[in-house]
Design an enzyme around this catalytic site. Structure first.
Site, PDB file in Angstrom:
ATOM      1  CG  HIS A 194      -2.044  -0.808   1.196  1.00  9.07           C
ATOM      2  ND1 HIS A 194      -3.315  -0.764   1.814  1.00  9.07           N
ATOM      3  CD2 HIS A 194      -2.294  -2.029   0.309  1.00  9.07           C
ATOM      4  CE1 HIS A 194      -4.096  -1.532   1.553  1.00  9.07           C
ATOM      5  NE2 HIS A 194      -3.378  -2.403   0.536  1.00  9.07           N
ATOM      6  CE1 TYR A 239      -4.953   3.834   8.934  1.00 14.18           C
ATOM      7  CE2 TYR A 239      -5.521   3.437  11.299  1.00 14.18           C
ATOM      8  CZ  TYR A 239      -4.877   3.347  10.157  1.00 14.18           C
ATOM      9  OH  TYR A 239      -3.762   2.159  10.452  1.00 14.18           O
ATOM     10  N   PRO A 264      -3.831  -0.174  18.799  1.00 13.10           N
ATOM     11  CG  PRO A 264      -5.678  -1.283  18.436  1.00 13.10           C
ATOM     12  CD  PRO A 264      -5.123  -0.698  19.403  1.00 13.10           C
ATOM     13  CE  LYS A 290       4.533   3.006  13.380  1.00 14.81           C
ATOM     14  NZ  LYS A 290       4.205   2.095  12.037  1.00 14.81           N
ATOM     15  CE1 TYR A 347      -0.833   3.632   9.391  1.00 12.95           C
ATOM     16  CE2 TYR A 347       0.016   2.910   7.449  1.00 12.95           C
ATOM     17  CZ  TYR A 347      -1.065   2.935   8.438  1.00 12.95           C
ATOM     18  OH  TYR A 347      -1.677   1.877   8.275  1.00 12.95           O
TER      19      TYR A 347
HETATM   20  P1  RFL Z   1       2.100 -12.462  21.047  1.00 12.83           P
HETATM   21  O1  RFL Z   1       1.728 -12.707  19.422  1.00 12.83           O
HETATM   22  O2  RFL Z   1       1.105 -12.307  21.951  1.00 12.83           O
HETATM   23  O3  RFL Z   1       2.743 -14.083  21.274  1.00 12.83           O
HETATM   24  C1  RFL Z   1       2.957 -14.511  22.529  1.00 12.83           C
HETATM   25  C2  RFL Z   1       3.012 -15.941  22.287  1.00 12.83           C
HETATM   26  O4  RFL Z   1       3.401 -16.387  23.689  1.00 12.83           O
HETATM   27  C3  RFL Z   1       2.435 -17.649  24.305  1.00 12.83           C
HETATM   28  N1  RFL Z   1       2.587 -17.361  25.784  1.00 12.83           N
HETATM   29  C4  RFL Z   1       3.052 -18.422  26.468  1.00 12.83           C
HETATM   30  N2  RFL Z   1       3.735 -19.362  25.999  1.00 12.83           N
HETATM   31  C5  RFL Z   1       4.542 -20.142  27.022  1.00 12.83           C
HETATM   32  N3  RFL Z   1       4.182 -19.866  28.453  1.00 12.83           N
HETATM   33  C6  RFL Z   1       3.463 -18.826  28.813  1.00 12.83           C
HETATM   34  N4  RFL Z   1       3.227 -18.652  30.252  1.00 12.83           N
HETATM   35  C7  RFL Z   1       2.776 -17.942  28.036  1.00 12.83           C
HETATM   36  N5  RFL Z   1       1.848 -17.045  27.786  1.00 12.83           N
HETATM   37  C8  RFL Z   1       1.878 -16.505  26.611  1.00 12.83           C
HETATM   38  C9  RFL Z   1       1.088 -17.099  23.698  1.00 12.83           C
HETATM   39  O5  RFL Z   1       0.174 -18.158  23.493  1.00 12.83           O
HETATM   40  C10 RFL Z   1       1.411 -16.507  22.170  1.00 12.83           C
HETATM   41  O6  RFL Z   1       1.562 -17.709  21.271  1.00 12.83           O
HETATM   42  O7  RFL Z   1       3.369 -11.476  20.949  1.00 12.83           O
HETATM   43  P2  RFL Z   1       4.398 -11.332  20.067  1.00 12.83           P
HETATM   44  O8  RFL Z   1       4.913 -12.159  19.563  1.00 12.83           O
HETATM   45  O9  RFL Z   1       5.135 -10.246  20.904  1.00 12.83           O
HETATM   46  O10 RFL Z   1       3.785 -10.400  19.022  1.00 12.83           O
HETATM   47  C11 RFL Z   1       2.918  -9.020  19.280  1.00 12.83           C
HETATM   48  C12 RFL Z   1       2.006  -8.939  18.613  1.00 12.83           C
HETATM   49  O11 RFL Z   1       0.988 -10.082  18.506  1.00 12.83           O
HETATM   50  C13 RFL Z   1       0.960  -7.633  18.648  1.00 12.83           C
HETATM   51  O12 RFL Z   1       1.838  -6.605  18.972  1.00 12.83           O
HETATM   52  C14 RFL Z   1       0.170  -7.184  17.402  1.00 12.83           C
HETATM   53  O13 RFL Z   1      -0.925  -8.074  17.380  1.00 12.83           O
HETATM   54  C15 RFL Z   1      -0.321  -5.926  17.643  1.00 12.83           C
HETATM   55  N6  RFL Z   1      -1.249  -5.496  16.777  1.00 12.83           N
HETATM   56  C16 RFL Z   1      -0.784  -4.806  15.653  1.00 12.83           C
HETATM   57  N7  RFL Z   1       0.419  -4.837  15.400  1.00 12.83           N
HETATM   58  C17 RFL Z   1       0.852  -3.919  14.058  1.00 12.83           C
HETATM   59  O14 RFL Z   1       2.205  -4.113  14.115  1.00 12.83           O
HETATM   60  N8  RFL Z   1       0.107  -3.817  12.963  1.00 12.83           N
HETATM   61  C18 RFL Z   1      -1.215  -3.892  13.292  1.00 12.83           C
HETATM   62  O15 RFL Z   1      -1.824  -3.698  12.355  1.00 12.83           O
HETATM   63  C19 RFL Z   1      -1.704  -4.379  14.582  1.00 12.83           C
HETATM   64  N9  RFL Z   1      -3.118  -4.642  14.578  1.00 12.83           N
HETATM   65  C20 RFL Z   1      -2.878  -5.493  16.762  1.00 12.83           C
HETATM   66  C21 RFL Z   1      -3.545  -5.088  15.720  1.00 12.83           C
HETATM   67  C22 RFL Z   1      -3.288  -6.193  17.802  1.00 12.83           C
HETATM   68  C23 RFL Z   1      -4.611  -6.452  18.069  1.00 12.83           C
HETATM   69  N10 RFL Z   1      -5.119  -6.912  19.097  1.00 12.83           N
HETATM   70  C24 RFL Z   1      -6.303  -8.196  19.235  1.00 12.83           C
HETATM   71  C25 RFL Z   1      -4.418  -6.813  20.441  1.00 12.83           C
HETATM   72  C26 RFL Z   1      -4.944  -5.298  15.937  1.00 12.83           C
HETATM   73  C27 RFL Z   1      -5.529  -5.831  17.217  1.00 12.83           C
HETATM   74  C28 RFL Z   1      -6.908  -5.845  17.137  1.00 12.83           C
HETATM   75  C1  PHB Z   2      -5.767  -4.519  10.774  1.00 18.22           C
HETATM   76  O1  PHB Z   2      -5.861  -4.635   9.684  1.00 18.22           O
HETATM   77  O2  PHB Z   2      -5.961  -5.611  11.328  1.00 18.22           O
HETATM   78  C2  PHB Z   2      -5.241  -3.234  10.994  1.00 18.22           C
HETATM   79  C3  PHB Z   2      -4.773  -2.307  10.191  1.00 18.22           C
HETATM   80  C4  PHB Z   2      -4.460  -1.048  10.792  1.00 18.22           C
HETATM   81  C5  PHB Z   2      -4.474  -0.561  11.990  1.00 18.22           C
HETATM   82  C6  PHB Z   2      -4.717  -1.657  13.051  1.00 18.22           C
HETATM   83  C7  PHB Z   2      -5.091  -2.836  12.440  1.00 18.22           C
HETATM   84  O3  PHB Z   2      -4.036   0.595  12.401  1.00 18.22           O
END
Ligand code: RFL
Ligand code: PHB
Length: 389
Positions: free
Chosen positions: A72, A200, A292, A296, A384
């Site tokens: 994008h 957004y 989110p 980041k 961004y």
């Molecule tokens: P994760 O993905 O939470 O993985 C952690 C893993 O550790 C396991 N775990 C354990 N294992 C052993 N013993 C324990 N006691 C444990 N406790 C937990 C878990 O089961 C899991 O498998 O962390 P990690 O790897 O640091 O990754 C981080 C990302 O997942 C997170 O920052 C992003 O998803 C955030 N996020 C976004 N980030 C972006 O860069 N761009 C985005 O567009 C974006 N959109 C989002 C998001 C997060 C969202 N939610 C639901 C919080 C959108 C949403 C809605």
């Molecule tokens: C997503 O596609 O899940 C998404 C995209 C942009 C954001 C957060 C989440 O800022």
């Protein structure tokens, strides 16, 4: 069992770090609390910075992303009933990649399996021990039997609710936190996205985001109260609320369909300092959370992994601890800049309970300034697409 680097958590942080280390000839074992299918069932991030896509390439896991991901060049901001495109590529010469975290995780798992990396799933009660000395180890239980993994280092890649950060509470850990008074209700539907770029939207009814996972699968979010019952959000109610928060011509173009996933995520800004405790490192969401809005979270996990990987490689290849010693400070410097940006995006785009009509007008003025000023748009674009690391 013995390994060089024991990794807790098989999310994107743990898998990416594990692959980079294995490819550099450093032995790793990943220990994960839940099953592989459970990890792959999580729907999360969608926007990858170039730094992250480069790391996936370096880990040999980028091929499908280049085939199926959507590069994008910009995104839309909508407010006061109008649209403005932020031309990321025109402003800063970079783009982002829209490719779901679930797919990133799957590609990294496939690559780990293909290269013979060991991951222990469904490990209960994982605990790091003796990481302040020279001989750290992990314990966990599987099928009722306790196991031990001796190692040189422990990487805590276990997310916000993991065991690593809990193990360093009371050991000089400082927490900086802001909890927002709303959440995001997100859905996925097998319908073409309303626009080929993300939208957004700032609206008096609350924030909305139009995102996607592919040209046939859409991801939409609406800001909602934290205590809303997800079940009370029927698909019809969701689509009506989303359309009410978009300018008329965008709302009319939304293609609706049954949701295949629906969940509510709270919004939080959180930083733990430091990110190193002897031979234990906090990586990704274990050390910090961003709301989110700026997309980041996953990208910060990638920069942590890059810094820690470099430090560990230097330790083994060059017998130098210089990289490990600066890991926490290097990572936190980038984390705080992303915190600043994510909090600013969140404050500028959401409806806050106490802001009133004055606050709404100030937000609209800020957005009007942002889209009318090349300097302000460039600053937004620079953040961004991701600050360099
Ligand atoms: P994760 O993905 O939470 O993985 C952690 C893993 O550790 C396991 N775990 C354990 N294992 C052993 N013993 C324990 N006691 C444990 N406790 C937990 C878990 O089961 C899991 O498998 O962390 P990690 O790897 O640091 O990754 C981080 C990302 O997942 C997170 O920052 C992003 O998803 C955030 N996020 C976004 N980030 C972006 O860069 N761009 C985005 O567009 C974006 N959109 C989002 C998001 C997060 C969202 N939610 C639901 C919080 C959108 C949403 C809605
Ligand atoms: C997503 O596609 O899940 C998404 C995209 C942009 C954001 C957060 C989440 O800022």
């Amino acid at each position: 069992m013995r390994t060089q680097v024991a990794i807790i958590g098989s999310g994107p942080s743990g898998l990416l770090l594990g692959q980079l280390l294995s490819d550099a000839g450093i032995d790793t074992v990943i220990v994960e609390r839940v099953s592989q299918d459970y990890v792959l069932g999580r729907i999360r991030a969608g926007v990858l910075e170039e730094g992250m896509t480069n790391l996936l390439d370096e880990a040999g896991a980028g091929a499908r992303m280049h085939r199926e991901g959507l590069p994008h060049d910009g995104f839309d901001l909508t407010f006061s009933g109008r649209h403005h495109r932020i031309d990321l590529h025109g402003l800063v010469g970079k783009r982002v990649m829209v490719y779901g975290q679930t797919e990133v995780t799957r590609d990294l798992m496939d690559r780990r399996a293909a290269t013979g990396g060991v991951t222990i799933y469904e490990a209960a009660n994982v605990q790091p021990h003796d990481f302040e000395g020279d001989k750290p180890y992990l314990t966990y239980e599987k099928d009722g039997v306790e196991h031990r993994i001796d190692c040189d280092f422990i990487a805590g890649c276990d997310g916000f609710h993991g065991a690593s950060r809990k193990a360093v509470e009371g050991k000089g850990l400082e927490i900086y936190e802001r909890v927002y008074p709303f959440g995001w209700l997100g859905i996925i539907a097998e319908v073409p996205p309303v626009s080929h770029e993300l939208v957004y939207s700032n609206h008096a009814r609350g924030f909305a985001l139009c995102s996607m996972r592919s040209t046939t699968r859409s991801r939409y979010y609406v800001q909602c109260p934290l205590d809303d019952d997800v079940e009370a959000w029927t698909d019809d109610r969701f689509w009506d609320e989303l359309r009410a928060r978009l300018p008329r011509e965008t709302a009319e173009a939304v293609i609706t369909g049954p949701s295949i996933e629906k969940s509510l995520a709270p919004l939080r800004s959180f930083v733990a300092e430091p990110l190193r405790f002897g031979r234990l490192f906090l990586v990704g969401d274990a050390g910090h959370i961003v709301p989110p809005t700026g997309a980041k979270g996953l990208n910060l996990a990638a920069s942590d992994v890059r810094y820690l990987f470099e430090g560990l490689r230097e330790h083994y290849a060059d017998r130098s601890d210089a990289g490990i010693d600066v890991y926490s400070a290097r990572a936190l410097k980038r984390v705080w800049k992303a915190q600043r940006f994510s909090a600013w995006m969140t404050n500028t785009l959401h409806r806050f309970p106490d802001m009133g009509s004055f606050g709404q007008r100030v937000q609209e003025a800020e957005l009007d300034y942002l889209v009318g000023s090349k300097a302000a748009s460039t600053s937004l674009a620079e953040n961004y697409v991701g600050l360099p690391y």
